[in-house]
Design a protein around this motif. Structure first.
Motif, PDB file in Angstrom:
ATOM      1  N   VAL A  73       0.840  -1.200   0.000  1.00 36.65           N
ATOM      2  CA  VAL A  73       0.000   0.000   0.000  1.00 36.65           C
ATOM      3  C   VAL A  73       0.873   1.247   0.000  1.00 36.65           C
ATOM      4  N   ALA A  77       0.494   3.744  -3.126  1.00 34.30           N
ATOM      5  CA  ALA A  77       0.007   5.097  -2.818  1.00 34.30           C
ATOM      6  C   ALA A  77       1.078   6.134  -3.114  1.00 34.30           C
ATOM      7  N   ARG A  83      -3.052   8.977  -1.758  1.00 30.24           N
ATOM      8  CA  ARG A  83      -4.318   8.624  -1.115  1.00 30.24           C
ATOM      9  C   ARG A  83      -4.400   7.112  -0.887  1.00 30.24           C
ATOM     10  N   CYS A  84      -4.934   6.752   0.277  1.00 36.15           N
ATOM     11  CA  CYS A  84      -5.128   5.329   0.582  1.00 36.15           C
ATOM     12  C   CYS A  84      -6.167   5.201   1.690  1.00 36.15           C
ATOM     13  N   ALA A  85      -6.558   3.970   1.991  1.00 32.91           N
ATOM     14  CA  ALA A  85      -7.577   3.706   3.006  1.00 32.91           C
ATOM     15  C   ALA A  85      -7.203   2.454   3.784  1.00 32.91           C
ATOM     16  N   VAL A  86      -7.872   2.268   4.924  1.00 33.16           N
ATOM     17  CA  VAL A  86      -7.680   1.090   5.769  1.00 33.16           C
ATOM     18  C   VAL A  86      -9.043   0.455   6.004  1.00 33.16           C
ATOM     19  N   ALA A 119      -3.393   3.505   9.826  1.00 34.93           N
ATOM     20  CA  ALA A 119      -3.862   4.667   9.062  1.00 34.93           C
ATOM     21  C   ALA A 119      -2.949   5.864   9.253  1.00 34.93           C
ATOM     22  N   LEU A 122       0.266   5.364   7.310  1.00 29.49           N
ATOM     23  CA  LEU A 122       0.077   5.463   5.857  1.00 29.49           C
ATOM     24  C   LEU A 122      -0.422   6.839   5.413  1.00 29.49           C
ATOM     25  N   ALA A 124      -3.650   7.513   5.748  1.00 20.97           N
ATOM     26  CA  ALA A 124      -4.913   7.107   5.122  1.00 20.97           C
ATOM     27  C   ALA A 124      -6.014   8.116   5.415  1.00 20.97           C
ATOM     28  N   GLU A 125      -6.928   8.248   4.454  1.00 18.08           N
ATOM     29  CA  GLU A 125      -8.025   9.200   4.579  1.00 18.08           C
ATOM     30  C   GLU A 125      -9.206   8.643   5.355  1.00 18.08           C
ATOM     31  N   THR A 199      -5.626   0.134  -0.670  1.00 20.44           N
ATOM     32  CA  THR A 199      -6.310  -0.115   0.602  1.00 20.44           C
ATOM     33  C   THR A 199      -5.617  -1.230   1.372  1.00 20.44           C
TER      34      THR A 199
END
Length: 482
Positions: A73, A77, A83-86, A119, A122, A124-125, A199
């Motif tokens: 990830v 990213a 941008r990334c998510a968990v 998050a 990373l 993460a958003e 993600t």
């Protein structure tokens, strides 16, 4: 439904994930900090290094190294816009598993710690916790609220309670408001997941173990378990008791401690897992290496002993039929192959002879390696394992003698208590046969070309097709009855 099942908790040795739950039924925000202490901050490389040093692997079935997911990830990213998510996979559609449910019900802050730690590392958003049970959703929402502004990054998504919901693309589809079904595309969520961004997706226990390790450090974490597999494991024993044990603990010891024996054999890893014969179950340890030597896998952490007063062949037939009904209904191996495999197993158990035995083997070969997800392969492997461990039982059933024991339902299933039914109005039916074309797994025709039954249960996955059959019937002879 399985949603009302409340897990019983236990431990072997000092608990970590389940710490504090011997005194309190649930750790709220203050209790959580009192038991576990404050959470240190980690940068991305530091967090990946920690996961690598403790060999943290996914605890949802596949056992993929968490550090590799995290770095994938980070890499993807970083090569894009950052941008990334968990995502926390708390769906647990496996009927024999309650460990993730137990953690989210009783120690939800530990899971949120791990997810928010990842998050933060990373950048993460968003953090999404995907669950299927309403009581679990309420517990996680309460934990998010207890965190105040610190929990603003987290949201909870309620998903349908089905076996295939936990597959990665299925989970992402459900969170985004689409049908929670596998996409059939070989796309890693680390490349494209929630909202199309890279993600980090792992299961509940994995994030909880990450939060434990972040506090203890790698050296402290490694004080329990094996040098090659440090830390603890969460198991669901006999479908009802969630137990935390150090990696490497004897399976026979765990069973004996909680009032069970290997009986006729033990299924380890759930319904995509493998059976162990009694002798193997008495000698194996709960580690990847020991289980692999015995031809088994830890999988989703389910341990299901079969007592000597139940019929193993009948138990297996029940599970295979349920697995066929849990199909995503999207590809041939699931839509046609698994129901055919279930029917072949049922025919063998009813005394179908050598031909039925050969039919089971042929049906299992026919679904392997051809599905849009791992469900057909996992089901076929479950059947093959049962045929190996209970070969004499299946042979006796095939020859018509059977074992004389009842099927007690030891292997738990999620059973829909009041399924919808497709009802035929005989005063209107003209025998056009369009219903069987749309619903071959529900409707059977008699010798005259009319439906063989007036009332037929409809699995939830086939409801859309049942509605289509109702709309398309030229004689308007069909209706859905709830």
């Amino acid at each position: 439904m399985a949603g009302v099942t409340a897990p019983v908790l236990g431990c072997v040795g000092p608990p970590r994930v389940l710490a504090g739950l011997d005194v309190l039924p649930r750790l709220d925000g203050d209790d959580h900090l009192a038991v576990h202490g404050a959470l240190p901050a980690y940068g991305p490389e530091d967090l990946a290094g920690l996961a690598e040093r403790i060999d943290l692997r996914g605890r949802g079935g596949a056992g993929f190294p968490f550090a590799r997911k995290l770095r994938a990830v980070m890499r993807t990213a970083g090569a894009r816009d950052g941008r990334c998510a968990v995502v926390v996979n708390g769906s647990e559609g496996e009927p024999s598993c309650l460990k993730d449910t137990a953690v989210l019900l009783h120690a939800p802050h530990l899971v949120l710690d791990g997810a928010l730690l990842a998050a933060a590392a990373l950048g993460a958003e968003e953090v999404v916790v995907g669950v299927t049970r309403e009581d679990v959703a309420q517990s996680v929402r309460a934990a998010v609220a207890e965190r105040g502004p610190a929990g603003s990054l987290v949201r909870v998504a309620r998903l349908p309670e089905r076996f295939v919901t936990g597959e990665g693309t299925s989970l992402v589809n459900g969170i985004e408001g689409r049908a929670a079904l596998p996409s059939g595309q070989k796309v890693r969520t680390s490349d494209r997941g929630l909202g199309g961004v890279p993600t980090l997706l792992s299961n509940t226990e994995t994030y909880a173990q990450l939060a434990v390790a972040a506090r203890l450090g790698s050296a402290g974490y490694r004080t329990l378990g094996l040098p090659s597999e440090p830390g603890t494991l969460l198991l669901t024993v006999a479908g009802s008791t969630v137990v935390e044990v150090p990696a490497g603990t004897s399976l026979a010891y765990v069973l004996e401690l909680f009032g069970f024996s290997p009986g006729e054999g033990v299924l380890v890893g759930g319904y995509h897992g493998r059976f162990l014969a009694p002798a193997a179950a008495r000698s194996v340890n709960l580690s990847r290496q020991s289980l692999a030597t015995a031809g088994a896998v830890l999988g989703a952490g389910a341990v299901l002993p079969l007592p000597e007063d139940t019929c193993p062949a009948g138990e297996v037939a029940r599970v295979v039929r349920w697995m066929a009904d849990e199909s995503a209904g999207q590809c041939g191996p699931c839509v046609r192959g698994l129901p055919s495999l279930a029917s072949a197993v049922e025919e063998l158990v009813a005394g179908g002879g050598r031909a039925a035995w050969e039919a089971v083997e042929a049906r299992a070969r026919g679904v392997r390696g051809r599905g849009a997800c791992s469900h057909p392969d996992g089901t076929a492997s479950f059947v093959a394992s049962a045929f190996t461990v209970f070969a004499e039982e299946f042979r006796d059933h095939a020859l018509g003698s059977g074992c004389g024991r009842r099927v007690r339902g030891t292997l738990p299933l999620h059973v829909q208590e009041d399924p919808e039914r497709l009802v035929v109005d005989w005063t209107l039916c003209k025998g056009h046969g369009l219903c069987v074309d749309l619903l071959p797994d529900v409707v059977r025709l008699d010798a005259d070309g009319y439906p063989a039954q007036a009332v037929m249960p409809v699995p939830g996955r086939l409801r859309p097709k049942a509605l289509r059959a109702v709309r398309r019937c030229p004689a308007l002879a069909l209706r859905i009855q709830e």
